[in-house]
Motif scaffolding. Structure first.
Motif, PDB file in Angstrom:
ATOM      1  N   CYS A 175       3.010  -1.753   0.329  1.00 51.27           N
ATOM      2  CA  CYS A 175       2.171  -2.337  -0.724  1.00 51.27           C
ATOM      3  C   CYS A 175       2.574  -3.794  -0.907  1.00 51.27           C
ATOM      4  CB  CYS A 175       2.338  -1.576  -2.036  1.00 51.27           C
ATOM      5  SG  CYS A 175       1.463  -2.374  -3.416  1.00 51.27           S
ATOM      6  N   CYS A 222       3.233  -5.000  -8.364  1.00 53.03           N
ATOM      7  CA  CYS A 222       3.546  -3.574  -8.221  1.00 53.03           C
ATOM      8  C   CYS A 222       4.977  -3.436  -7.706  1.00 53.03           C
ATOM      9  CB  CYS A 222       2.563  -2.936  -7.234  1.00 53.03           C
ATOM     10  SG  CYS A 222       2.923  -1.216  -6.855  1.00 53.03           S
ATOM     11  N   CYS A 242      -1.925   2.525  -2.478  1.00 49.77           N
ATOM     12  CA  CYS A 242      -0.610   2.656  -3.090  1.00 49.77           C
ATOM     13  C   CYS A 242      -0.680   3.609  -4.286  1.00 49.77           C
ATOM     14  CB  CYS A 242      -0.134   1.276  -3.533  1.00 49.77           C
ATOM     15  SG  CYS A 242       1.362   1.306  -4.527  1.00 49.77           S
ATOM     16  N   ASN A 284       1.135  -5.891  -3.111  1.00 52.88           N
ATOM     17  CA  ASN A 284       0.759  -6.351  -4.454  1.00 52.88           C
ATOM     18  C   ASN A 284       1.994  -6.870  -5.200  1.00 52.88           C
ATOM     19  OD1 ASN A 284      -0.175  -6.668  -7.043  1.00 52.88           O
ATOM     20  ND2 ASN A 284      -1.006  -4.588  -7.240  1.00 52.88           N
ATOM     21  N   THR A 321       6.306  -0.879  -6.188  1.00 51.23           N
ATOM     22  CA  THR A 321       6.438  -0.056  -4.982  1.00 51.23           C
ATOM     23  C   THR A 321       6.333  -0.918  -3.722  1.00 51.23           C
ATOM     24  OG1 THR A 321       5.633   1.952  -6.035  1.00 51.23           O
ATOM     25  CG2 THR A 321       5.334   1.800  -3.644  1.00 51.23           C
ATOM     26  N   SER A 376       1.171   3.763  -6.778  1.00 52.94           N
ATOM     27  CA  SER A 376       1.596   3.125  -8.025  1.00 52.94           C
ATOM     28  C   SER A 376       0.531   2.199  -8.604  1.00 52.94           C
ATOM     29  CB  SER A 376       2.883   2.333  -7.804  1.00 52.94           C
ATOM     30  OG  SER A 376       3.877   3.166  -7.256  1.00 52.94           O
ATOM     31  N   CYS A 377      -0.144   1.421  -7.751  1.00 53.30           N
ATOM     32  CA  CYS A 377      -1.093   0.427  -8.271  1.00 53.30           C
ATOM     33  C   CYS A 377      -2.519   0.653  -7.794  1.00 53.30           C
ATOM     34  CB  CYS A 377      -0.633  -0.982  -7.901  1.00 53.30           C
ATOM     35  SG  CYS A 377      -0.790  -1.347  -6.138  1.00 53.30           S
TER      36      CYS A 377
HETATM   37 ZN   LIG Z   1       1.386  -0.928  -5.175  1.00 60.08          ZN
END
Ligand SMILES: [Zn+2]
Length: 151
Positions: free
Chosen positions: A53, A58, A17, A55, A60, A19-20
């Protein structure tokens, strides 16, 4: 897919991902087409591969594997189980089992996980169209119910 490819190649499909940094899951385009709002759908590039994703911290939900695009929960028509802790969020999207409904069914004789499994085995589910993760919800349902039993 491409699990052994070096992830620092430009243009390579990356499953992490943007973002994370956590590893995402390859998601079919049909899931994005089904669940993205028009404003987000207008931006997807069908020749790209997309990842999901899971998570929970996160923001996203979906990202393109060239890392040029990300989509958040607000880009989807439905709340996303992994990102949204509300009780009215579905755990099972196909048969509309929210956290709240599962909680109410726990301790009764309804056995939601069993009911869902029967429908899945009968071929009645459409996870790739209904569930943002694009896959069967049963794992999430069992984890949620398992957490209830422990607590
Ligand atoms: Zn993420």
């Amino acid at each position: 897919m491409d699990c052994c490819a070096p992830s620092n190649n430009t243009g390579a499909a990356r499953t992490d991902c943007p973002s994370c940094g956590e590893k995402g899951k390859n998601i079919q385009l049909i899931t994005l087409k089904s669940l993205l709002k028009a404003s987000a759908l207008e931006k997807i590039e069908p020749e790209n591969s997309y990842g999901f994703c899971s998570n929970s911290v996160c923001s996203t939900v979906y990202f393109s594997m060239n890392h040029l695009q990300t989509f958040a929960e607000s880009d989807l028509k439905v709340p996303v189980y992994q990102k949204n802790p509300s009780m009215n969020v579905p755990v099972c999207y196909c048969f509309d089992w929210t956290r709240d409904r599962l909680l109410q069914a726990a301790g009764t004789h309804q056995q939601p996980a069993k009911q869902i499994k029967v429908h899945v085995q009968a071929g009645r589910c459409g996870c790739e169209l209904n569930n943002p993760q694009g896959a069967c919800c049963l794992g999430n349902v069992n984890v949620f119910l398992g957490g209830l039993n422990k607590g």
